[in-house]
Enzyme design. Structure first.
Site, PDB file in Angstrom:
ATOM      1  N   ASP A  83      43.373  42.817  33.585  1.00 16.92           N
ATOM      2  CA  ASP A  83      44.207  43.147  34.782  1.00 16.92           C
ATOM      3  C   ASP A  83      45.742  42.723  34.097  1.00 16.92           C
ATOM      4  O   ASP A  83      45.703  41.692  33.370  1.00 16.92           O
ATOM      5  CB  ASP A  83      43.741  42.605  36.093  1.00 16.92           C
ATOM      6  N   ASP A 132      49.142  42.232  36.336  1.00 23.61           N
ATOM      7  CA  ASP A 132      49.992  41.375  37.360  1.00 23.61           C
ATOM      8  C   ASP A 132      49.037  40.094  37.887  1.00 23.61           C
ATOM      9  O   ASP A 132      47.752  40.210  38.138  1.00 23.61           O
ATOM     10  CB  ASP A 132      50.474  42.124  38.503  1.00 23.61           C
TER      11      ASP A 132
END
Length: 239
Positions: A30, A32
């Protein structure tokens, strides 16, 4: 049933997850609050002067009042990012990689592990992160902004799996079908990352920037420092 096939049906145990990670042929990060310290869309919204309004929409999405696609559309309409604005934002925003990320990514690449960035963020922003980490641009699965001839924002590309709920599991399926990865690992801070298993074979929860209680409680392997993952890789290299 061996640990890899078992992981397809239930969340692997801590020991199983570590073994899968040590032998993985692909890792999906991922972006953020995992790869980087910040939430890109919040930073972009603040840059455009609509930070608080966008945060309110994010809360509505988390509360189940809007679908992910509806929230994405509403946030982008508020931000209204032109091509020129996006270019300025990217140029003027320093990349804040999470501590130890460059080392971890490099060690995985040295082992021949494919690295992917899978995010609900925007390709034009994530591309700069990928370049710094020597990750091929084609290994980015993110949302694409669409502009008109004059560079004004029009909409986003709805064909991208990451623009909808359940997008990350869809990306895992795409990667497994395309490359036949045996050990595919998802690493992230959010519930949508944890939901990538299955089709991913294992999930590692990360809380070094933001601790999400659902992830902390649900992940068999939850870390707050990527040094822990580096140490596990080093241990497998020494054995």
């Amino acid at each position: 049933m061996d640990y890899v096939s078992h992981a397809i049906f239930t969340m692997a145990t801590l020991e199983e997850t570590m073994k899968i990670f040590q032998s993985c042929d692909a890792v999906c990060f991922d972006v953020d609050s995992t790869l980087i310290e910040d939430e890109s869309i919040d930073e972009l919204a603040a840059y455009c002067g609509v930070g608080e309004a966008v945060k309110d929409l994010t809360k509505q999405a988390m509360g189940g009042q809007m679908s992910y696609k509806e929230t994405l559309e509403a946030r982008l309409n508020l931000i209204n990012p032109s091509r020129e604005l996006m270019e300025k934002f990217i140029q003027q925003s320093p990349i804040k990689f999470t501590k130890e990320i460059p080392t971890l990514v490099s060690k995985l690449q040295e082992r021949g592990t494919a690295i992917y960035l899978v995010t609900g963020g925007f390709t034009c922003i994530v591309r700069s992160f990928a370049e710094k980490l020597n990750i091929p641009v084609e290994n980015i699965y993110a949302n694409k902004l669409l502009f008109d001839y004059d560079g004004k924002y029009v909409t986003f590309d709805e064909s991208q799996p990451t623009c909808s709920t359940g997008g990350k599991p869809k990306v895992m399926s795409i990667l497994k079908e395309k490359f036949a990865y045996k050990h595919l690992v998802m690493i992230g801070d959010g519930a949508t990352d944890m939901e990538a298993v299955p089709p991913a074979d294992a999930f590692i929860g990360f809380g070094g920037n933001q601790i999400r209680s659902k992830v902390q409680e649900g992940a068999q392997w939850f870390v707050t420092d990527f040094k822990e993952l580096i140490n596990v890789l080093d241990a497998s290299s020494d054995s």
